[in-house]
Write an enzyme that holds these catalytic residues in place. Structure first.
Site, PDB file in Angstrom:
ATOM      1  N   HIS A  22     -24.911  20.637 -14.659  1.00 44.21           N
ATOM      2  CA  HIS A  22     -26.291  20.154 -14.596  1.00 44.21           C
ATOM      3  C   HIS A  22     -26.311  18.636 -14.722  1.00 44.21           C
ATOM      4  O   HIS A  22     -25.739  18.071 -15.644  1.00 44.21           O
ATOM      5  CB  HIS A  22     -27.115  20.795 -15.713  1.00 44.21           C
ATOM      6  CG  HIS A  22     -28.534  20.346 -15.757  1.00 44.21           C
ATOM      7  ND1 HIS A  22     -29.202  20.164 -16.928  1.00 44.21           N
ATOM      8  CD2 HIS A  22     -29.389  20.014 -14.766  1.00 44.21           C
ATOM      9  CE1 HIS A  22     -30.432  19.764 -16.671  1.00 44.21           C
ATOM     10  NE2 HIS A  22     -30.560  19.666 -15.353  1.00 44.21           N
ATOM     11  N   ASP A  69     -32.174  19.543  -9.417  1.00 43.77           N
ATOM     12  CA  ASP A  69     -32.583  19.300 -10.804  1.00 43.77           C
ATOM     13  C   ASP A  69     -34.092  19.074 -10.887  1.00 43.77           C
ATOM     14  O   ASP A  69     -34.626  18.128 -10.311  1.00 43.77           O
ATOM     15  CB  ASP A  69     -31.843  18.075 -11.350  1.00 43.77           C
ATOM     16  CG  ASP A  69     -31.932  17.945 -12.855  1.00 43.77           C
ATOM     17  OD1 ASP A  69     -32.827  18.575 -13.471  1.00 43.77           O
ATOM     18  OD2 ASP A  69     -31.104  17.218 -13.421  1.00 43.77           O
ATOM     19  N   TYR A 118     -24.579   2.837  -2.716  1.00 39.98           N
ATOM     20  CA  TYR A 118     -23.122   2.815  -2.834  1.00 39.98           C
ATOM     21  C   TYR A 118     -22.686   2.847  -4.298  1.00 39.98           C
ATOM     22  O   TYR A 118     -21.745   3.557  -4.655  1.00 39.98           O
ATOM     23  CB  TYR A 118     -22.529   1.570  -2.163  1.00 39.98           C
ATOM     24  CG  TYR A 118     -22.617   1.541  -0.655  1.00 39.98           C
ATOM     25  CD1 TYR A 118     -22.640   2.707   0.105  1.00 39.98           C
ATOM     26  CD2 TYR A 118     -22.664   0.331   0.017  1.00 39.98           C
ATOM     27  CE1 TYR A 118     -22.713   2.667   1.488  1.00 39.98           C
ATOM     28  CE2 TYR A 118     -22.729   0.279   1.410  1.00 39.98           C
ATOM     29  CZ  TYR A 118     -22.743   1.448   2.126  1.00 39.98           C
ATOM     30  OH  TYR A 118     -22.807   1.405   3.494  1.00 39.98           O
TER      31      TYR A 118
END
Length: 152
Positions: A22, A69, A118
């Site tokens: 998670h 999530d 990035y």
């Protein structure tokens, strides 16, 4: 071959998706993303591939087994277009549709500036490269939870 598992999900990708916990993030990227160099810096430490497919098709496969999530607002992110961060190109619209389909509701992608994307990618669990050749086919998903069958 496994029943009820999207055939795009090869053994290495399935292992990584199952191993993630998670709050762990994964990157799903196009062919122009510096996938190999960034993947070396992730938790997994190596590049995963779902070749010869678009990021939308790869998103459909990944989200068929990966819950997003629900505790955060940026569980689904997209790389913003340099110089035009509000523009949402067709490749991102297609991925948006796959997210909404998988979640059964509108779940807007959060834009992230290219260089910031990035940097976040380096801290992700893994990078999965696709065969997507369109620009800005780069996304990041945060793994959520699956509730128990019995609520306590």
């Amino acid at each position: 071959m496994l029943k009820n598992i999207n055939p795009l999900l090869n053994a290495d990708v399935l292992y990584a998706l199952r191993a993630m916990g998670h709050g762990d993030r994964l990157v799903l990227c196009d062919t122009n993303f510096p996938a190999h160099s960034i993947a070396k810096q992730t938790t997994l430490g190596g590049l995963l591939r779902i070749d010869n497919t678009s990021t939308a098709e790869a998103t459909r496969a990944v989200l068929s087994v990966l819950p997003l999530d629900t505790f955060i607002d940026d569980a689904a992110m997209r790389m913003e277009i340099v110089g035009n961060p509000k523009e949402v190109p067709p490749v991102q619209q297609e991925v948006q549709a796959e997210i909404d389909r998988a979640e059964g509701k509108s779940w807007p992608l959060v834009g992230v500036e290219r260089m910031a994307f990035y940097e976040l990618a380096k801290k992700s669990y893994c990078v999965i490269a696709t065969g997507e050749r369109r620009f800005y086919g780069c996304f990041m998903f945060t793994k959520g939870v699956i509730p128990p069958d019995v609520q306590y």
